[in-house]
Write a protein that holds these residues in place. Structure first.
Motif, short mmCIF file in Angstrom:
data_model
loop_
_atom_site.label_atom_id
_atom_site.label_comp_id
_atom_site.label_asym_id
_atom_site.label_seq_id
_atom_site.Cartn_x
_atom_site.Cartn_y
_atom_site.Cartn_z
N ASP A 110 -13.10 34.63 -23.38
CA ASP A 110 -14.53 34.35 -23.07
C ASP A 110 -15.09 35.38 -22.09
OD1 ASP A 110 -14.32 32.11 -24.68
OD2 ASP A 110 -13.65 30.88 -23.00
N ARG A 111 -14.79 36.63 -22.35
CA ARG A 111 -15.26 37.76 -21.53
C ARG A 111 -14.86 37.64 -20.06
NH1 ARG A 111 -17.70 40.95 -24.83
NH2 ARG A 111 -18.96 40.18 -26.55
N GLN A 112 -13.68 37.07 -19.85
CA GLN A 112 -13.11 36.96 -18.50
C GLN A 112 -11.71 37.57 -18.52
OE1 GLN A 112 -13.92 34.19 -15.68
NE2 GLN A 112 -15.89 35.01 -16.22
N LEU A 113 -11.42 38.40 -17.53
CA LEU A 113 -10.04 38.91 -17.40
C LEU A 113 -9.24 37.79 -16.74
CD1 LEU A 113 -9.05 42.36 -15.89
CD2 LEU A 113 -7.65 40.35 -15.63
N PHE A 114 -8.55 37.01 -17.53
CA PHE A 114 -7.93 35.80 -16.97
C PHE A 114 -6.41 35.94 -16.80
CE2 PHE A 114 -5.34 33.39 -20.07
CZ PHE A 114 -5.45 34.24 -21.15
N LEU A 115 -5.84 37.06 -17.32
CA LEU A 115 -4.38 37.13 -17.35
C LEU A 115 -3.88 38.55 -17.08
CD1 LEU A 115 -1.54 35.95 -18.38
CD2 LEU A 115 -2.23 36.81 -20.61
N ILE A 116 -2.88 38.65 -16.23
CA ILE A 116 -2.11 39.90 -16.11
C ILE A 116 -0.64 39.49 -16.26
CG2 ILE A 116 -1.47 41.86 -14.65
CD1 ILE A 116 -4.17 41.55 -13.23
N ALA A 143 7.19 37.89 -20.21
CA ALA A 143 6.76 36.52 -20.51
C ALA A 143 7.46 35.99 -21.76
CB ALA A 143 5.25 36.47 -20.70
N VAL A 144 7.97 36.89 -22.61
CA VAL A 144 8.69 36.43 -23.80
C VAL A 144 10.17 36.84 -23.80
CG1 VAL A 144 6.70 36.09 -25.32
CG2 VAL A 144 7.71 38.35 -25.16
N VAL A 145 10.47 38.06 -23.35
CA VAL A 145 11.88 38.47 -23.23
C VAL A 145 12.03 39.29 -21.94
CG1 VAL A 145 13.79 39.80 -24.24
CG2 VAL A 145 12.20 38.61 -25.74
N PRO A 146 12.94 38.89 -21.03
CA PRO A 146 13.10 39.68 -19.79
C PRO A 146 13.56 41.11 -20.08
CG PRO A 146 14.29 37.60 -19.65
CD PRO A 146 13.85 37.74 -21.07
N LYS A 156 4.92 37.06 -30.37
CA LYS A 156 5.19 35.89 -29.52
C LYS A 156 4.20 35.82 -28.34
CE LYS A 156 10.13 34.98 -30.05
NZ LYS A 156 11.43 35.28 -29.47
N ILE A 157 3.95 36.95 -27.73
CA ILE A 157 3.06 36.93 -26.55
C ILE A 157 1.63 36.59 -26.99
CG2 ILE A 157 2.41 39.40 -26.34
CD1 ILE A 157 2.99 39.04 -23.29
N SER A 158 1.28 37.08 -28.18
CA SER A 158 -0.04 36.78 -28.73
C SER A 158 -0.17 35.27 -29.02
CB SER A 158 -0.23 37.61 -30.01
OG SER A 158 -1.26 37.08 -30.77
N GLU A 159 0.89 34.72 -29.56
CA GLU A 159 0.91 33.27 -29.86
C GLU A 159 0.88 32.45 -28.58
OE1 GLU A 159 3.39 32.98 -33.98
OE2 GLU A 159 4.22 31.91 -32.24
N ARG A 160 1.67 32.89 -27.60
CA ARG A 160 1.76 32.13 -26.35
C ARG A 160 0.40 31.99 -25.66
NH1 ARG A 160 5.89 32.92 -21.25
NH2 ARG A 160 4.57 31.85 -19.77
N PHE A 161 -0.37 33.08 -25.69
CA PHE A 161 -1.67 33.01 -25.01
C PHE A 161 -2.83 32.82 -26.00
CE2 PHE A 161 1.13 35.23 -22.03
CZ PHE A 161 0.99 34.40 -20.94
N ASP A 162 -2.47 32.66 -27.27
CA ASP A 162 -3.45 32.39 -28.33
C ASP A 162 -4.56 33.44 -28.35
OD1 ASP A 162 -4.52 31.05 -30.44
OD2 ASP A 162 -5.65 29.62 -29.21
N LEU A 163 -4.14 34.70 -28.34
CA LEU A 163 -5.10 35.80 -28.34
C LEU A 163 -4.64 36.88 -29.32
CD1 LEU A 163 -5.52 36.24 -24.49
CD2 LEU A 163 -7.27 35.37 -26.03
N PRO A 164 -5.58 37.52 -30.03
CA PRO A 164 -5.17 38.60 -30.92
C PRO A 164 -4.68 39.81 -30.11
CG PRO A 164 -7.56 38.44 -30.84
CD PRO A 164 -7.03 37.26 -30.08
N PRO A 165 -3.57 40.44 -30.55
CA PRO A 165 -3.03 41.56 -29.75
C PRO A 165 -3.68 42.90 -30.08
CG PRO A 165 -1.56 41.07 -31.56
CD PRO A 165 -2.72 40.13 -31.70
N ARG A 166 -3.82 43.73 -29.05
CA ARG A 166 -4.18 45.15 -29.22
C ARG A 166 -3.11 45.88 -28.41
NH1 ARG A 166 -7.43 42.77 -31.86
NH2 ARG A 166 -9.59 42.26 -31.40
N TYR A 167 -2.48 46.87 -28.97
CA TYR A 167 -1.39 47.48 -28.20
C TYR A 167 -1.33 49.00 -28.33
CZ TYR A 167 1.00 47.14 -32.72
OH TYR A 167 1.30 47.22 -34.05
#
Lengths: 285, 719
Positions: free
Chosen positions: A179-185, A190-193, A209-220
């Motif tokens: 929602d146009r907020q930087l909410f996560l760093i 978060a998925v594999v140490p 997995k990380i995309s699923e965990r935070f329910d966001l589409p990934p860009r990498y």
């Protein structure tokens, strides 16, 4: 843009130190005598110099000061090409102005913009530069923070920057927007140490997995460490970046990007432009 | 069943507790994992857990609190009971300020809707703390509304957990506030000029002077009533006579912080009881002005400090250890890095290894590792927030705590014969003379700019005195600190506030002196000397007291010099000015017809006073000071101090701990290169490496090779 409950989590033990080390690489190279110098900080009250020192080495420098209109003479006399002359009240004025205008419940970017505005107002009043600079850089930065930045914040996405080395993941960082907020760093920890030494072939699965965990589409953006070092050393030369992209040492995913042929043509075009003298590679000047 | 602090230890029912604790913030870790995590903490070797108890987390509405009934991760009672089940003691830190990287540092957001409680700058603006992810206005701890709001919280918290204090429960100590230092905006003329602060300032003056007439005389003002006294808003004295007016406001900054803590302490005592250990933590390793360690220990059990050192911060850690272990009732690090703050400079496990041993080497006796359990906005701890572990970090803590136990740190103390004196009146002047407020010397110290000279941003104005005393004091202090270090002298750093009895434990006190010095400081130093101590004073004779009235208590015992030379080079060391005395020469200057000494000595009943009238040049590097080693050694001998263990390479540092039964040598290599050196004047016999179990033989000296950033502890053992 930055919520007060921003989540900063699972940074691992190695990601941040390694990324800092990577980006500091360029700074650690031996510096010339000129690079080791200054600028000169001069603190004054009226026509009285109170403190004058090389900012980088904190070495005090003796000067004869006859007003801020004569900074050029000090530059000649001392051999410093850059001078920052600050009235003793300058910082107090900035903090007081900002303190009177700032709101505790405003976004951090807006709070910073208030400070930049206050700083901007002091340029030419209590803060002076040699060579002269105009107020505009700080005013423009403040304007960007207030007006432009919020408009270009992505709606929903998790951005990943991954560095690989010899078929293993070496470091990562991820930034999430909702929602146009930087909410996560966060990081791929978060998925594999990272201590488990994950292989690059697991990367796609980790991104999923990380995309699923935070329910966001990934860009990498994935880059091989040696390529990243080279890019940093060359101040992110676009030509170099495209060469690495074509070699497969730099990969992007999830972005709207041209095809491989498109990238190749673009590289060729930029390379030709560079050959004609347009300064894409500023570091090699 | 009692708790107390005595003899440099925290005692539980009379038995010293090894206060090495693990920071674990329960509300940031899934409550289902608490038991498992606590077991792992215990397996590392910790016996004590530390946690903040944040006001903003537990308060859900004004006056309404959730201690786990709504949100199970806020179940502080459940957490404490889980600690008790594992036989772990607990230190709680309920604020009001906690930082903990949480938004608004633990203050409920609603407080910021009351501008009347904000601290105010000299121009009346609210004082904002630049913090992420939100800047906020800092509250005045002397505002009754703020204090009553906090008391409501503490009252509710004590109702919830008050019966879990020792011996009924695991809580053994409570920290009063956190890093109370005017929120890092510690420049004396920055703030607090709010109504309640100015009232407190008048109370401070009343306590200090007793009558309006005496304040008026000291300030060179005609005050009509107490209510007409207004504090100075910037530092611009035009004559020395005006200095007391300004210096009172600077001194008030210390009183302001102490009274903040006293108010919070009173609230805590009312609800948790008197018979308890209460302490506080300063945010930097070298807590000089506006921090007042001895002042705080007049009402709290001990004053601790925080540090997040990298390997290269060794010098800061050393200076802090030398000061805190000499001054504090219990030299303790309330926050010492384990892992990293999300936005800080990354520290590695190697940093933690080296810094932990360096802390012990320089006299700290307890450490709270912050954080042992990783959580949001923190990374790289031995135990992750899901309860899994980082094996290399865990191994370090297991090994280190076993080493601490072998060392028996509660029972040993560093041997130190020399005290380098921090002179508070000059430190205050340096604080006032710091340019670019709101920057302050304390902030520079707290944020680890340890490579900067101590005189950074100090104005070179005279302020009506005959020379820039603030800048020159810092220069002289630095000179002696380096001189004592390079000669391998076993020295501490302290202040006269430690009291005459403690001062008298040192054979030699080195005190920078300038044209003014408080009458009380002069009296204490003279008395110290009369009792048999040796004093090195200089480069000036004090002839005025802190009120700029003629007082020359020490000056009468300081000889008049015969000659003065400016810009002089002594054995390759540059001095701006040197006084010479006519007595048997220890140092001769070329071209002089008769021998002159650079020290003038007089006797004071059982002791002696040595006037060293030399003002070093602004920057002196360590190597050039080596040339002055013979001079320093002769000064030590004149004070009756036998030459110390001396390393052939001055970069290799030596520290000695001993009591009637044991002698332990700490050897440190605080450089990035392997160092090999011969440490001479070591007693003969066998030495046991307390980490590896290796035996070293000494025949009066030890040949040592130390890896980069390494510290070795050797205990003398029977052959």
């Amino acid at each position: 843009m930055i919520p007060p409950d921003i989540l900063i989590s699972d940074l691992g033990a190695l990601n941040y130190p390694r990324l800092c080390e990577l980006f500091a690489g360029k700074r650690n190279r031996p510096q010339s005598e000129d690079e080791n110098k200054g600028p000169l900080l001069l603190i004054f009250r009226g026509l009285k110099p109170l403190y004058c020192a090389d900012i980088k080495n904190f070495e005090k420098i003796k000067i004869s000061f006859s007003g801020i209109s004569r900074l050029e003479e000090i530059a000649k006399e001392t051999g410093y090409s850059r001078i920052v002359a600050v009235s003793e009240s300058a910082l107090e004025r900035i903090f007081d102005k900002a303190g009177g205008r700032i709101r505790h419940d405003e976004d951090l970017t807006k709070q910073l913009a208030v400070f930049l505005e206050a700083l901007s107002q002091e340029i030419g009043t209590t803060i002076f530069f040699y060579p002269k600079i105009k107020k505009s850089p700080f005013a423009a930065m403040s304007f960007s923070l207030r007006k432009i930045l919020p408009k270009i914040v992505p709606k929903d996405a998790i951005f990943l920057f991954v560095v690989t080395e010899n078929d293993h993941i070496w470091a990562s960082i991820a930034i999430g927007f909702k929602d146009r907020q930087l909410f996560l760093i966060t990081t791929l920890d978060a998925v594999v140490p990272l201590e488990d030494n994950p292989r690059t072939e697991e990367l796609d699965e980790m991104i999923r997995k990380i995309s699923e965990r935070f329910d966001l589409p990934p860009r990498y953006l994935v880059v091989e460490k040696s390529a990243a070092e080279s890019l940093i050393a060359r101040k992110f030369s676009p030509v170099q970046a495209l060469i690495f992209y074509n070699r497969g040492e730099l990969k992007v995913g999830g972005f709207l990007a041209p095809s491989k042929i498109g990238w190749t043509l673009l590289t060729l075009g930029i390379w030709l432009l560079a050959k004609t003298g347009i300064p894409f590679k500023r570091t090699e000047q | 069943m009692s708790l107390s602090v005595s003899g440099g230890s925290l005692l539980i029912d009379g038995t010293p507790l090894s206060l090495f604790s693990a920071s674990f913030q329960y509300w940031r870790v899934p409550y289902q994992t608490w038991d498992d995590v606590l077991k792992k903490i215990k397996e590392l070797g910790f016996r004590v857990v530390e946690t903040y108890v944040p006001w903003s987390v537990h308060e859900i509405f004004p006056g309404e609190y959730d201690f786990g009934r709504i949100d199970p991760k806020k179940d502080i009672r459940g957490f404490l009971e889980a600690c008790a089940r594992e036989n772990l003691y607990v230190i709680i830190r309920p604020g009001p300020h906690i930082n903990a990287e949480i938004t608004y540092f633990g203050f409920p957001e609603r407080l910021f809707h009351h501008p009347e409680i904000f601290c105010r700058s000299a121009n009346g603006a609210p004082v904002y703390l630049p913090a992420v992810p939100r800047m906020f206005p800092v509250p005045c701890y002397h505002h009754p509304k703020f204090l009553s709001e906090f008391e409501t919280y503490i009252n509710n918290l004590a109702s919830e957990i008050g019966n879990l204090t020792h011996p009924a429960g695991p809580i053994i100590a409570i920290q009063v506030d956190n890093e109370c230092c005017k929120f890092f905006r510690a420049h004396p003329f920055d703030h607090d000029y709010s109504k309640y602060s100015i009232r407190l300032y008048r109370r401070f003056l009343k306590e200090k002077y007793g009558s309006l007439g005496l304040v008026s005389a000291a300030h060179r003002k005609e005050y009509e009533s107490w209510s007409r006294i207004d504090p100075p808003r910037s530092f611009q004295p035009s004559s020395a006579e005006e200095l007391p007016l300004y210096m009172d406001w600077v001194e008030y900054g210390e009183y302001y912080i102490n009274e903040s803590l006293r108010s919070i302490h009173r609230i805590m005592k009312r609800h948790f009881g008197e018979e308890f250990v209460y302490f506080h933590n300063y945010p930097c390793a070298f807590p000089s002005t506006p921090l007042d360690l001895k002042g705080v220990e007049r009402f709290l059990d001990f004053e601790s400090v925080d540090m997040y050192p990298s390997k290269s911060s060794y010098d800061t850690l050393k200076m802090g250890g030398k000061y805190v272990s000499a001054m504090s009732r219990f030299p303790h690090l309330a926050e010492f890095a384990s892992g990293n703050l999300f936005m800080g400079t990354p520290l590695t496990l190697d940093d933690h290894r080296f810094a932990s041993k360096a802390a012990l080497m320089h006299g700290f006796k307890g450490i709270n590792y912050y954080m042992i359990v990783e959580r949001e906005r923190w990374y790289g701890s031995p135990i992750r927030n899901d309860g899994t572990t980082r094996e290399d970090h865990c191994k370090f803590f297991k090994d280190f705590l076993a080493f601490v136990s072998r060392l028996n740190v509660e029972k040993i103390s560093p041997r130190r014969d020399v005290l380098l004196l921090v002179v508070r009146e000059y430190e205050r002047l340096a604080d006032a003379a710091t340019l670019l407020k709101p920057l302050s010397r304390m902030t520079i110290n707290a944020f680890g700019l340890e490579k900067t000279p101590r005189s950074i941003l100090i104005s070179e104005e005279n302020y009506g005195l005959s020379e820039p005393v603030a800048e020159r004091y810092l220069r002289v202090f630095e000179f002696w600190y380096k001189m004592l270090s390079i000669c391998g002298a076993h020295f501490a750093v302290g202040e006269v506030s430690m009291g005459l009895e403690n001062l008298s434990k040192y054979k030699l006190v080195v005190a920078p002196t300038f044209e003014f010095m408080s009458g009380k400081t002069q009296e204490i130093l003279l008395e110290y000397s009369k009792r048999g101590g040796a004093l090195i004073l200089g480069p000036r004779k004090p002839s005025l007291n802190e009120r700029m009235e003629p007082v020359s208590i020490l000056g009468e015992y300081m000889r008049d010099p015969e000659a003065r030379k400016q810009r002089i080079d002594l054995f390759g060391v540059e001095f701006d000015e040197v006084f010479f005395f006519s007595e048997p020469a220890s140092v001769k200057t070329s071209g002089d017809e008769r021998p002159l000494s650079i020290t003038g000595e007089t006797n004071s009943e059982a002791g002696k006073i040595i006037f060293f009238g030399a003002l070093p040049a602004p920057r002196i590097d360590l190597e050039s000071l080596e040339a002055l080693k013979p001079l320093m050694e002769s000064l030590l001998l004149r004070a009756g101090i036998e030459p110390h263990n001396l390393s052939s390479d001055p970069r290799l540092e030596v520290s000695v701990f001993e009591d009637s039964e044991r002698m332990i040598l700490f050897l440190a290599n605080p450089t990035p290169k392997t160092l090999t050196a011969r440490v001479s004047r070591v007693s003969s016999g066998a030495f046991l490496n307390l980490e590896t179990g290796e035996i070293w033989e000494s025949s009066g000296s030890l040949e040592i090779s130390l890896c980069p950033w390494d510290i070795m502890a050797l205990e003398r053992v029977e052959e």
